[in-house]
Design a protein around this motif. Structure first.
Motif, PDB file in Angstrom:
ATOM      1  N   LYS A  55       0.830  -1.198   0.000  1.00 10.28           N
ATOM      2  CA  LYS A  55       0.000   0.000   0.000  1.00 10.28           C
ATOM      3  C   LYS A  55       0.861   1.242   0.000  1.00 10.28           C
ATOM      4  N   MET A  56       0.353   2.262  -0.636  1.00 10.88           N
ATOM      5  CA  MET A  56       0.989   3.566  -0.541  1.00 10.88           C
ATOM      6  C   MET A  56       0.163   4.406   0.428  1.00 10.88           C
ATOM      7  N   GLU A 100     -10.975   4.720   4.874  1.00 14.03           N
ATOM      8  CA  GLU A 100     -10.709   5.697   3.810  1.00 14.03           C
ATOM      9  C   GLU A 100     -10.863   5.005   2.455  1.00 14.03           C
ATOM     10  N   GLU A 102      -9.995   4.124  -1.431  1.00 15.53           N
ATOM     11  CA  GLU A 102      -8.756   3.983  -2.196  1.00 15.53           C
ATOM     12  C   GLU A 102      -9.037   3.364  -3.573  1.00 15.53           C
ATOM     13  N   GLU A 132      -9.769   1.141   2.746  1.00 16.13           N
ATOM     14  CA  GLU A 132      -8.699   0.719   3.645  1.00 16.13           C
ATOM     15  C   GLU A 132      -9.083   1.046   5.078  1.00 16.13           C
ATOM     16  N   ALA A 220      -5.239   6.884   0.116  1.00 17.99           N
ATOM     17  CA  ALA A 220      -6.591   7.435   0.226  1.00 17.99           C
ATOM     18  C   ALA A 220      -6.741   8.716  -0.587  1.00 17.99           C
TER      19      ALA A 220
HETATM   20 MG    MG Z   1      -4.566   4.263   3.096  1.00 16.86          MG
END
Ligand code: MG
Ligand code: OOG
Length: 252
Positions: A55-56, A100, A102, A132, A220
């Protein structure tokens, strides 16, 4: 670094927050944070979890403003964090969870090195709207950049909507609803101008090959909202459809 990883691993297991490490150790660096994160991943794998994605984080202005951090970071996703679309997330020992919206990518082939947005787009086999669930292991969600990286960027759970064939996700409207009420509005364009840039940034930052089959969360698009047992969360994504999850008390 092993000790810090153990402290974060126990904080997550027991639902007891810790004070950010940069408070007592101001010389705890970003490189230290990633080193801790590697130890933390090892602990999760030894515990039986499987690495399924990356994940970023901090890839949009709304997130940077909410958290007071302005450089993109990355963490790992395991099979245990995934909740099926339309399913129930049991809050368990989470400390102060938030959700959030994504954009998710599925990699169809290996990616490494310095890749362009075009090359990244060709390597993707599917895209989806996603949710997320984040939950910082730090008291009051209070951390500096090295702390949050050590804590796997607050990763706690994720829900992937229906996978679609790759399409242009550079500017899709997003609405995040909590119990039927719109709570956040945004656009995928908030994610570095195009969520594919989060993928190219990830490949650059990771410094290792991202293998085919990896799920990637681009970060997000809006600020996160706090979650409570009983909540019904839905995000609607232009062209990608909806993703839902119900939130319940108790453990899995
Ligand atoms: Mg996130
Ligand atoms: C850090 C995680 C950031 C995102 O999408 O920007 C993140 C946090 O907000 O606690 O997941």
């Amino acid at each position: 670094m092993q000790k810090i990883a153990s402290a974060l691993f126990s904080a997550e297991k027991n639902g007891k927050s810790v004070i950010r490490f940069t408070k007592a150790q101001p010389d705890f660096t970003l490189a230290n944070g990633y080193e801790v994160q590697k130890h933390l991943l090892k602990k999760h794998l030894q515990d039986g979890a499987r690495l399924v994605g990356r994940k970023m984080g901090m890839t949009s202005r709304p997130k940077m403003q909410q958290m007071g951090i302005d450089s993109p970071i990355h963490g790992f996703l395991t099979d245990r964090m995934q909740v099926p679309e339309g399913g129930v997330l049991k809050l368990g020992n989470r400390i102060h969870p938030k959700v959030e919206p994504e954009i998710a990518f599925l990699l169809g082939r290996d990616l490494h090195g310095d890749v362009s947005v075009h090359e990244a787009s060709l390597a993707i086999s599917a895209v989806a709207g996603a949710l997320e669930i984040i939950d910082s292991r730090y008291e009051n969600f209070d951390f500096g950049l090295p702390d949050v990286v050590a804590d796997n960027c607050s990763s706690s759970g994720f829900v992937i909507g229906p996978w679609r064939r790759p399409l242009d996700v550079s500017n899709l409207g997003i609405v995040l609803e909590q119990n039927g009420r719109p709570a956040q509005f945004g656009s995928s364009a908030a994610i570095l101008g195009n969520p594919l840039r989060a993928l190219t940034a990830l490949v650059g930052l990771l410094g290792e090959t991202l293998p085919a089959g990896t799920v990637i969360l681009a970060g997000a698009a809006t600020a996160a909202i706090p979650l409570q047992a009983g909540d019904w969360i839905r995000a609607s994504f232009e062209k990608l459809g909806t993703v839902e999850v119900r939130i319940a008390a108790g453990t899995v």
